[in-house]
Scaffold this motif. Structure first.
Motif, PDB file in Angstrom:
ATOM      1  N   GLY A 100       0.852  -1.178   0.000  1.00 45.05           N
ATOM      2  CA  GLY A 100       0.000   0.000   0.000  1.00 45.05           C
ATOM      3  C   GLY A 100       0.881   1.218   0.000  1.00 45.05           C
ATOM      4  N   ASP A 101       1.107   1.790  -1.154  1.00 42.51           N
ATOM      5  CA  ASP A 101       1.956   2.965  -1.295  1.00 42.51           C
ATOM      6  C   ASP A 101       3.289   2.743  -0.575  1.00 42.51           C
ATOM      7  OD1 ASP A 101       2.586   5.422  -2.255  1.00 42.51           O
ATOM      8  OD2 ASP A 101       1.618   6.559  -0.637  1.00 42.51           O
ATOM      9  N   GLY A 102       3.872   1.572  -0.772  1.00 48.14           N
ATOM     10  CA  GLY A 102       5.113   1.262  -0.078  1.00 48.14           C
ATOM     11  C   GLY A 102       6.178   0.804  -1.048  1.00 48.14           C
ATOM     12  N   ASN A 103       7.262   0.262  -0.508  1.00 52.02           N
ATOM     13  CA  ASN A 103       8.284  -0.289  -1.379  1.00 52.02           C
ATOM     14  C   ASN A 103       8.863  -1.535  -0.761  1.00 52.02           C
ATOM     15  OD1 ASN A 103      11.240   0.176  -0.305  1.00 52.02           O
ATOM     16  ND2 ASN A 103      10.028   1.972   0.287  1.00 52.02           N
ATOM     17  N   PRO A 166      16.551   0.714   5.102  1.00 51.68           N
ATOM     18  CA  PRO A 166      17.556   1.091   4.115  1.00 51.68           C
ATOM     19  C   PRO A 166      18.238  -0.137   3.518  1.00 51.68           C
ATOM     20  CG  PRO A 166      17.898   2.255   6.191  1.00 51.68           C
ATOM     21  CD  PRO A 166      16.871   1.217   6.439  1.00 51.68           C
ATOM     22  N   SER A 167      18.827  -0.008   2.341  1.00 52.13           N
ATOM     23  CA  SER A 167      19.547  -1.101   1.701  1.00 52.13           C
ATOM     24  C   SER A 167      20.665  -1.585   2.619  1.00 52.13           C
ATOM     25  CB  SER A 167      20.153  -0.635   0.381  1.00 52.13           C
ATOM     26  OG  SER A 167      19.128  -0.512  -0.565  1.00 52.13           O
ATOM     27  N   PRO A 168      20.994  -2.873   2.567  1.00 43.34           N
ATOM     28  CA  PRO A 168      21.986  -3.416   3.486  1.00 43.34           C
ATOM     29  C   PRO A 168      23.408  -3.041   3.084  1.00 43.34           C
ATOM     30  CG  PRO A 168      21.286  -5.110   1.966  1.00 43.34           C
ATOM     31  CD  PRO A 168      20.450  -3.901   1.671  1.00 43.34           C
ATOM     32  N   SER A 169      24.324  -3.162   4.020  1.00 37.82           N
ATOM     33  CA  SER A 169      25.730  -3.009   3.691  1.00 37.82           C
ATOM     34  C   SER A 169      26.399  -4.356   3.934  1.00 37.82           C
ATOM     35  CB  SER A 169      26.359  -1.922   4.574  1.00 37.82           C
ATOM     36  OG  SER A 169      26.101  -2.217   5.929  1.00 37.82           O
ATOM     37  N   HIS A 170      27.585  -4.536   3.343  1.00 35.54           N
ATOM     38  CA  HIS A 170      28.289  -5.794   3.538  1.00 35.54           C
ATOM     39  C   HIS A 170      28.897  -5.833   4.926  1.00 35.54           C
ATOM     40  CE1 HIS A 170      28.045  -7.522  -0.397  1.00 35.54           C
ATOM     41  NE2 HIS A 170      28.297  -6.345  -0.934  1.00 35.54           N
ATOM     42  N   HIS A 171      28.944  -7.015   5.494  1.00 31.20           N
ATOM     43  CA  HIS A 171      29.593  -7.168   6.773  1.00 31.20           C
ATOM     44  C   HIS A 171      30.475  -8.400   6.710  1.00 31.20           C
ATOM     45  CE1 HIS A 171      30.159  -7.196  11.119  1.00 31.20           C
ATOM     46  NE2 HIS A 171      30.064  -8.507  11.010  1.00 31.20           N
ATOM     47  N   TYR A 172      31.714  -8.259   7.145  1.00 28.15           N
ATOM     48  CA  TYR A 172      32.599  -9.418   7.174  1.00 28.15           C
ATOM     49  C   TYR A 172      32.889  -9.812   8.608  1.00 28.15           C
ATOM     50  CZ  TYR A 172      33.325  -9.092   2.196  1.00 28.15           C
ATOM     51  OH  TYR A 172      33.125  -9.106   0.848  1.00 28.15           O
ATOM     52  N   PHE A 201      21.714  -5.317   8.102  1.00 27.39           N
ATOM     53  CA  PHE A 201      20.533  -4.450   8.011  1.00 27.39           C
ATOM     54  C   PHE A 201      20.414  -3.593   9.250  1.00 27.39           C
ATOM     55  CE2 PHE A 201      19.428  -7.754   5.026  1.00 27.39           C
ATOM     56  CZ  PHE A 201      18.826  -7.039   3.997  1.00 27.39           C
ATOM     57  N   THR A 202      20.144  -2.288   9.039  1.00 28.42           N
ATOM     58  CA  THR A 202      19.900  -1.385  10.163  1.00 28.42           C
ATOM     59  C   THR A 202      18.633  -0.589   9.871  1.00 28.42           C
ATOM     60  OG1 THR A 202      21.347   0.191   9.093  1.00 28.42           O
ATOM     61  CG2 THR A 202      22.316  -1.105  10.877  1.00 28.42           C
ATOM     62  N   GLY A 203      18.152   0.121  10.882  1.00 20.22           N
ATOM     63  CA  GLY A 203      16.975   0.962  10.684  1.00 20.22           C
ATOM     64  C   GLY A 203      15.698   0.191  10.963  1.00 20.22           C
ATOM     65  N   LYS A 204      14.589   0.787  10.556  1.00 17.29           N
ATOM     66  CA  LYS A 204      13.287   0.179  10.829  1.00 17.29           C
ATOM     67  C   LYS A 204      12.727  -0.461   9.570  1.00 17.29           C
ATOM     68  CE  LYS A 204      10.248   1.473  14.313  1.00 17.29           C
ATOM     69  NZ  LYS A 204      10.974   0.810  15.383  1.00 17.29           N
ATOM     70  N   GLY A 205      12.185  -1.660   9.732  1.00 13.60           N
ATOM     71  CA  GLY A 205      11.597  -2.323   8.579  1.00 13.60           C
ATOM     72  C   GLY A 205      11.492  -3.805   8.806  1.00 13.60           C
ATOM     73  N   THR A 206      11.392  -4.560   7.708  1.00 17.88           N
ATOM     74  CA  THR A 206      11.261  -6.009   7.798  1.00 17.88           C
ATOM     75  C   THR A 206      12.194  -6.665   6.799  1.00 17.88           C
ATOM     76  OG1 THR A 206       8.912  -5.639   8.214  1.00 17.88           O
ATOM     77  CG2 THR A 206       9.583  -7.899   7.816  1.00 17.88           C
ATOM     78  N   VAL A 207      12.859  -7.730   7.239  1.00 22.34           N
ATOM     79  CA  VAL A 207      13.731  -8.489   6.350  1.00 22.34           C
ATOM     80  C   VAL A 207      13.076  -9.847   6.101  1.00 22.34           C
ATOM     81  CG1 VAL A 207      16.046  -9.441   6.027  1.00 22.34           C
ATOM     82  CG2 VAL A 207      15.743  -7.320   7.307  1.00 22.34           C
ATOM     83  N   LEU A 208      13.067 -10.288   4.835  1.00 23.47           N
ATOM     84  CA  LEU A 208      12.452 -11.567   4.471  1.00 23.47           C
ATOM     85  C   LEU A 208      13.543 -12.587   4.169  1.00 23.47           C
ATOM     86  CD1 LEU A 208      10.388  -9.244   3.591  1.00 23.47           C
ATOM     87  CD2 LEU A 208       9.381 -10.969   2.113  1.00 23.47           C
ATOM     88  N   LEU A 209      13.432 -13.770   4.776  1.00 23.14           N
ATOM     89  CA  LEU A 209      14.418 -14.822   4.563  1.00 23.14           C
ATOM     90  C   LEU A 209      13.739 -16.095   4.089  1.00 23.14           C
ATOM     91  CD1 LEU A 209      16.482 -14.492   7.847  1.00 23.14           C
ATOM     92  CD2 LEU A 209      17.155 -13.670   5.608  1.00 23.14           C
TER      93      LEU A 209
END
Lengths: 251, 205
Positions: A100-103, A166-172, A201-209
């Protein structure tokens, strides 16, 4: 007389309308247009036409606006008409999502279909696409989808997508990094177990696995990576070529 | 009389001094005294059937399991469904037959030369008679009705079986095949008309 198959027999009327038939297939109640990934159709009733996105766009100019990147147009078709369209993807679980009007950003090979109210954009992360707008879309997953909230680190293979954050960053992995720096960067290749590299991943949102992932042929990803090799000079490109040849011979 | 029982992804074939024909290499375990020997291509139908299979490029390799005991049959972790036939006819994609009891005849149904380029669903196996046949599917079967005036179109790669009086035709109603550089997807679809039920699996072969 034939007996023993105790599955419900569906017809054009009794097939679910925009709902799962079982965990591995979904029935779209088509009345207008949907974008579907090539090969996702497994059956249909009614009058449904499938046309290439480019061919359809020449008749309906709004189509071009839904595909912000020409990279993906070849992987998609426009299903138009009236009827029930059954979608399946190699026996993977299929889920529908409402935006709904999201991304939401999702692995391109797992996206099967989306309504025309959504816009498809190329994500900055290779192999992923972003859907923006309002509408329904279908995505497959290897096993049921797991939803998690950031802060969170995901294995790239198991990552299906993310929404609102926000888009993820790489982590080693720290220990792995320390070792790599001591032993020289050349060692970087050939030492990977596949678990050192993670998406942060940081910030607010949902990650799908998803619970597992089999590497799939993704023509669009190939085109993205190929385009990026333009940044290399002739010598480096040659080196990369040799490495890729060696890898394909190993497989 | 041999009895076939489905247990999710494994088929139990209980033999009492008789035999069943099963897909070659599908035996995973057995108890009792059972002998296995190759039944050859098609397992019956004679020379004409063998020739048709050769032309259609479709082969079904079966073995005969005979004796007394229980044979456990499975292949590629596919779901198993046991179908009872009472003097009737079932059409099955040959790769999806796991086992048949005696009393059922197998024959190849040849859908015509135009299908040769597609490779799938052009020559299916018809099972006729009275007995049990175990069919396999990747994921649970989905049953779709075909009624007069309401034809059904399916992807040839998901077709598993069909019953009733239906006419099958190959259609190339997918127009993107003709667009240069945009291949892939389904070049052909199977269109069913008439009266019957078509069984599909939610996974492309």
């Amino acid at each position: 007389m034939i007996s023993g198959i105790d599955t419900t027999v569906y017809d054009a009327r009794t097939l679910p309308a925009n709902d799962n038939v079982n965990a591995y297939s979904f029935s779209i109640d088509l009345n207008g247009e949907w974008f579907t990934s090539k090969g996702a159709m497994i059956a249909y009733y009614g009058n449904i036409d499938f046309s290439a996105v480019s061919a359809y766009a020449s008749r309906a100019s709004w189509v071009a606006a839904r595909f912000a990147s020409p990279l993906y147009a070849q992987e998609w078709v426009v299903a138009s008409g009236r009827g029930k369209l059954v979608i399946g993807d190699r026996g993977n679980d299929i889920n529908s999502y409402d935006l709904g009007d999201g991304n939401l950003t999702i692995k391109q090979t797992n996206l099967l279909a989306f309504e025309t109210g959504l816009e498809l954009k190329q994500s900055i992360v290779p192999g992923f696409v972003t859907l923006i707008g309002t509408g329904k879309f279908l995505a497959s997953s290897n096993g049921p989808v797991i939803f998690v909230e950031p802060p969170f680190r995901a294995d790239p293979e198991a990552l299906l997508g993310w929404a609102d954050c926000p888009s993820p960053s790489h982590h080693y992995d720290y220990n792995w990094m320390a070792h790599s720096l001591m032993s020289g960067v050349q060692m970087l290749f050939g030492r990977e177990s596949g678990e050192e590299r993670q998406y942060d991943f940081t910030g607010k949102g949902t990650v799908l696995l998803q619970s597992s992932e089999v590497q799939r042929h993704d023509p669009a990803l190939l085109r993205i990576v190929e385009a990026q090799t333009q940044m290399l000079d002739a010598h480096s490109a040659g080196q990369l070529g040799h490495k890729l040849v060696a890898r394909s011979q190993q497989a | 009389m041999a009895v076939l029982t489905a247990d999710k992804r494994v088929l139990h074939a209980d033999l009492q001094g008789d035999s069943v024909r099963a897909a070659s290499g599908s035996m995973v375990a057995y108890t009792g005294k059972v002998e296995f020997k190759s039944a050859g291509m098609g397992g019956g139908g004679g020379f004409r059937a063998a020739l048709k299979q050769r032309v259609a490029g479709e082969s079904i390799s079966l073995m005969t399991c005979s004796g007394a005991g229980r044979v456990y049959l499975a292949q590629d972790a596919m779901d198993v469904t046991v179908v009872q036939l009472q003097n009737d006819r079932l059409t099955v994609e040959s790769d999806h037959i796991l086992a048949v009891t005696d009393g059922l005849q197998l024959d190849v149904q040849f859908a015509g030369l135009r299908g040769m380029t597609s490779g799938q669903g052009l020559a299916t196996t018809t099972v006729t008679g009275t007995g049990q046949v175990a069919i396999m599917s990747e994921g649970p079967l989905i049953a779709l009705a075909v009624t007069p005036g309401e034809p059904l179109v399916v992807d040839p790669d998901v077709y598993v079986a069909g019953t009733g009086q239906t006419q099958m035709s190959l259609v190339s109603g997918v127009s993107w095949r003709s667009v240069i550089g945009e291949d892939g997807g389904e070049p052909f679809s199977l269109r069913f008309e008439g009266n019957g039920t078509v069984y599909i699996q939610p996974a492309e072969r």
